[in-house]
Scaffold this motif. Sequence first.
Motif, short mmCIF file in Angstrom:
data_model
loop_
_atom_site.label_atom_id
_atom_site.label_comp_id
_atom_site.label_asym_id
_atom_site.label_seq_id
_atom_site.Cartn_x
_atom_site.Cartn_y
_atom_site.Cartn_z
N VAL A 1 0.79 -1.14 0.10
CA VAL A 1 0.04 0.15 0.15
C VAL A 1 0.94 1.35 0.16
N LEU B 1 0.11 5.22 0.43
CA LEU B 1 -1.05 6.10 0.76
C LEU B 1 -0.84 7.40 -0.15
N GLY C 1 2.08 8.54 6.17
CA GLY C 1 2.23 7.14 6.61
C GLY C 1 3.61 6.53 7.15
N ILE C 2 4.48 7.50 7.46
CA ILE C 2 5.91 7.34 7.81
C ILE C 2 6.40 8.07 8.95
N TYR C 3 7.00 7.60 10.04
CA TYR C 3 7.42 8.31 10.95
C TYR C 3 8.40 9.35 10.61
N PRO C 4 8.02 10.67 10.84
CA PRO C 4 8.94 11.75 10.52
C PRO C 4 10.41 11.67 10.96
N MET D 1 12.14 9.13 11.34
CA MET D 1 12.67 7.92 10.89
C MET D 1 13.54 7.99 9.55
N PHE E 1 9.89 -2.29 8.55
CA PHE E 1 8.74 -2.80 7.74
C PHE E 1 9.03 -4.09 7.21
N LEU F 1 8.32 0.92 0.92
CA LEU F 1 7.73 0.36 1.97
C LEU F 1 6.44 -0.64 1.37
N ALA F 2 5.95 -0.10 0.39
CA ALA F 2 4.66 -0.83 -0.31
C ALA F 2 5.22 -2.21 -0.83
#
Lengths: 241, 325
Positions: free
Chosen positions: B80, B82, B86-89, B91, B100, B142-143
């Motif tokens: 997925v 988005l 959707g991601i920790y700022p 990180m 992931f 990450l998807a």
Amino acid sequence: MNLRALRAQVAAETRMTLERGETLLVTLGIPIVLLVFFTLVPVLPTGTHHRVDFLAPGVLALAVMSTAMVSLGIATAFERSYGVLKRLGATPLGRPVLLTAKIVSVMVVEIIQVALLVGVALALGWRPHPAAGLAVIAVLLATIAFAGIGLAMAGALRAEVTLAVANGVYVILLLIGGVLFPLHELGGLASFARLLPTAALSDALHLTLGAGSSAPAQAWIVLALWAVAAPTVAAFSFKWE
Amino acid sequence: MPAVEVDHLVVRYGSLVAVDGVSFDADAGEVVALLGPNGAGKTTTVETLEGFRRADAGAVRVLGLDPWSDHTKLTARIGVLLQRGGIYPVMNAERAVRLFATYYEDPRDPDELIDLVRLRPVARTPYKRLSGGEQQRLALALALVGKPRVAFLDEPTAGVDPAGRIAVRDVVAGLRSDGVCVILTSHELDEVQRLADRVIIVDHGRVVAAGRQGEIQGDSQELRFAAEPGLAIGELSARLGAAVTEEQPGEYLVSTPPVPALVAELAVWLAERDLPLGDLRAGRQRLEDVFLRLTGSGVAEPTSRACDGASSAPRRGNRKGRARR
């Protein structure tokens, strides 16, 4: 449960918490400063001959509240607003593992806090009662209660509002939570304050760590009720995006 | 069995109908694009397939599973991206991809993936300090980390620089050849033309056209020209023996095969009136023209849409309401 994912998530959550400067201020900076300052400067009606004997348990209660409610609540609220929680919902991590990771991460931070605060308090002359088993149970109950409060805010309010409310509640509970001075100094407010989790926890810690006795039944009942009610409210009101 | 099945899907937000009877299928190894203006219902459709929303009517299946009730089982097999976030700022790419990867049984190699989306030079930069295109490419990585059989990419090229677009294109091509079904959304025609095997044009929650790109454009031949606004199109239609419409002020469409005699006749008609010819184009419709005609995203209301012009005004209002969500 995917243990590899749980371990990695706990490590990631803990690292992010410990790298956030403003969080460290609330979870470690303020409690240590309060403990040292009011132990050395006799301006508070702590009610005992050794001020640190009163201040150390109260500040430990404050530390638990700061991590389980303030830090967890604010971090989760921002993760929600950044879409992180939504994105994780589309992975096999799963909400139970994510929640477990967050609670374990809170406990890891609490262990660090307790180690530091107890170290400072001992250096200031604190001599706690060695039989502290009941204190650990009180801290666990309070952690669940405060985490429930923090997550209830995070799941219902905007991130900025959660930030403000969590810090505001922190200050109020610091003042009426039996942290810096005994509850009976509050007069009529005391009976209300005793219904709140911070006062119940500091009551429990004062007695278990101070005298080695158990806390009054009311403190246990208040802690247990909050530990059930707050997570229940959070579970039903939480909006993931 | 198709990888993705959407059958008369309806999704409502309160009284607002965001998706209004959308149907389409997609197979393994196929790249299908949902194309439409903002608020058309693309994201809602995709989020229903991802299991974030529940269908109010109709049915959706992904790999034979119901995305809502079989959500847990499905998450291991889909990827997925988005529309944003959707991601920790705090990180960085390296840590995010490694984290992931632990969620999945048999993940792709994190380092390989970072190279694939060309993030190696910024692999240790926190997400919040990456450019928009780099953030989107990390989200793409990450998807893919769980080796999905179906990938949902919501606006994968939005805000992505040209180099990033090429990276996204390469990645999508790689997914296709690995037999992954890719569902992507976009409102950019050029990008869809490059990425997708099939296009589904959505507007106001409905499919207004669907097919392979050539099919959508159809065989209809036409002639377009530009001249000064307000020509006597009735007179010109009679002269050419074909319907002439002024689609926008000064832009005209002659809906008939543009044989040389027709072009000559048009030129003569203009010459008689001493009118300059601004632009002349003959042949098959461009995808862009099809899109603009079907979705009415043009500036002016084309004459050819006069029949549904009455209903389009209140729907515009809806579209704004949807955008605010």
